[in-house]
Design an enzyme around this catalytic site. Structure first.
Site, short mmCIF file in Angstrom:
data_model
loop_
_atom_site.label_atom_id
_atom_site.label_comp_id
_atom_site.label_asym_id
_atom_site.label_seq_id
_atom_site.Cartn_x
_atom_site.Cartn_y
_atom_site.Cartn_z
CG LEU A 136 -92.49 72.02 3.41
CD1 LEU A 136 -93.51 71.95 4.52
CD2 LEU A 136 -93.21 71.98 2.06
CG HIS A 160 -83.65 69.64 21.93
ND1 HIS A 160 -84.34 70.21 20.89
CD2 HIS A 160 -82.35 69.97 21.71
CE1 HIS A 160 -83.51 70.83 20.07
NE2 HIS A 160 -82.28 70.71 20.56
CG ASP A 182 -88.50 75.77 14.31
OD1 ASP A 182 -87.48 75.49 14.97
OD2 ASP A 182 -88.52 76.64 13.42
CG LEU A 201 -102.31 58.69 16.33
CD1 LEU A 201 -103.00 59.80 15.52
CD2 LEU A 201 -101.73 59.31 17.59
CG ASN A 213 -87.66 71.86 20.85
OD1 ASN A 213 -88.82 72.19 20.94
ND2 ASN A 213 -87.27 70.66 20.44
N GLY A 214 -84.97 75.45 20.98
CA GLY A 214 -83.78 76.20 21.39
C GLY A 214 -84.15 77.59 21.91
C1 FPP Z 1 -86.46 72.38 16.56
O1 FPP Z 1 -86.05 73.22 17.57
C2 FPP Z 1 -86.54 71.03 17.00
C3 FPP Z 1 -85.71 70.03 16.62
C4 FPP Z 1 -84.55 70.18 15.74
C5 FPP Z 1 -85.88 68.69 17.10
C6 FPP Z 1 -87.27 68.33 17.51
C7 FPP Z 1 -87.11 67.44 18.63
C8 FPP Z 1 -87.95 67.28 19.66
C9 FPP Z 1 -89.28 67.88 19.78
C10 FPP Z 1 -87.52 66.47 20.78
C11 FPP Z 1 -87.03 65.17 20.36
C12 FPP Z 1 -88.11 64.24 20.06
C13 FPP Z 1 -87.82 63.01 19.69
C14 FPP Z 1 -88.88 61.97 19.50
C15 FPP Z 1 -86.41 62.68 19.45
P1 FPP Z 1 -84.70 74.03 17.35
O2 FPP Z 1 -83.64 73.34 18.10
O3 FPP Z 1 -84.43 74.20 15.89
O4 FPP Z 1 -85.09 75.37 18.02
P2 FPP Z 1 -84.58 76.84 17.63
O5 FPP Z 1 -84.94 77.05 16.17
O6 FPP Z 1 -85.35 77.71 18.54
O7 FPP Z 1 -83.11 76.84 17.88
#
Ligand code: FPP
Length: 241
Positions: free
Chosen positions: A187, A29, A12, A123, A14-15
């Site tokens: 979760l 991402h 969690d 793995l 990325n954004g």
């Molecule tokens: C949460 O960050 C992440 C996701 C919804 C997607 C996770 C995806 C990756 C790590 C990359 C893609 C990997 C593959 C294998 C496709 P968020 O966008 O909810 O972040 P935020 O809560 O800060 O907005």
């Protein structure tokens, strides 16, 4: 130090990682995929045998169309670019989630990744894609109801084991440790059945900043936990929890 056999991660933040740098969410991402690569490598080196990652939830369809297509694109790139290397390193790939809701080209790629790596033993990387635990449990309940309707099993033959065997994770041990990054502590419909006795470690860093050091920190926290599975610690007089 006790190393967990199965670590599951809610990747969690990325954004927020991207926003903090004035970058578009896609950049977050992309950096998230890089963190995933590093983490798979580190997990293998640290003796973890199962690594499950939450890459796309069944609730993520409510995001803007462009972001959904970016995430689908990143999965394709990840599998196309990394499959050969993962296979070479002995990584076995398993996908959990509802494939029926995915485009045919993505379904084909997922099957290709699983088929190519099915005999690998180093793995197992379990990618939760279009995954939601309630949806998984509903699909398992339907399969069991159909088996009863066909007279294949009786209702009283349903046990934790039969339910588990009808989940997407059939054959995969329950996670010992669930990690969530970005400081959120919930979760979010991830492995609700399987995480019944998991330990949880919540880390403040955003997923793109996660790597070997953060994984080692989580493993250290795990090693200090006392797991009782509802019983008591044989070495102490404890109260069940
Ligand atoms: C949460 O960050 C992440 C996701 C919804 C997607 C996770 C995806 C990756 C790590 C990359 C893609 C990997 C593959 C294998 C496709 P968020 O966008 O909810 O972040 P935020 O809560 O800060 O907005």
């Amino acid at each position: 130090m006790t190393t967990p056999a199965h670590v599951a991660i809610i990747m969690d933040g990325n954004g927020r990682w991207a926003k903090a740098r004035g970058l578009p969410r896609l950049a977050g991402h992309r950096a998230g995929v890089e963190a995933l690569r590093k983490t798979v490598r580190a997990a293998g080196e640290l003796g973890i045998t199962w690594l499950t990652v939450y890459a796309f939830s069944s609730e993520n369809w409510s995001r803007p169309k462009t972001e959904i297509s970016d995430l689908m694109g990143l999965l394709k790139i990840f599998i196309r670019r990394d499959l050969a290397e993962l296979h070479h390193s002995g990584v076995k790939i398993r996908i959990i989630g509802d494939r029926d809701g995915l485009q045919p080209d993505i379904r084909a790629l997922l099957t290709e990744a699983e088929t190519l790596t099915r005999n690998n033993r180093a793995l197992t990387l379990v990618i939760a894609f279009n995954y939601g635990a309630r949806d998984e449990i509903v699909r398992a309940a339907r399969k069991l109801a159909e088996a009863i309707a066909k007279g294949e099993i009786t209702a009283d033959a349903i046990s934790s084991e039969t339910v588990g065997a009808h989940l997407d994770t059939a054959g995969i041990p329950d996670p010992d440790l669930v990690i969530r990054t970005s400081g959120e502590q919930r979760l979010s419909n991830f492995l609700l059945w399987q995480a019944a006795y998991s330990e949880f470690v919540f880390q403040p860093c955003f997923w793109p900043d996660f790597g070997r050091t953060e994984l080692e920190d989580a493993l250290q926290a795990f090693a200090a936990r006392e797991r009782r599975y509802g019983g008591v610690d044989a070495t102490k007089q404890g109260v069940a929890s």
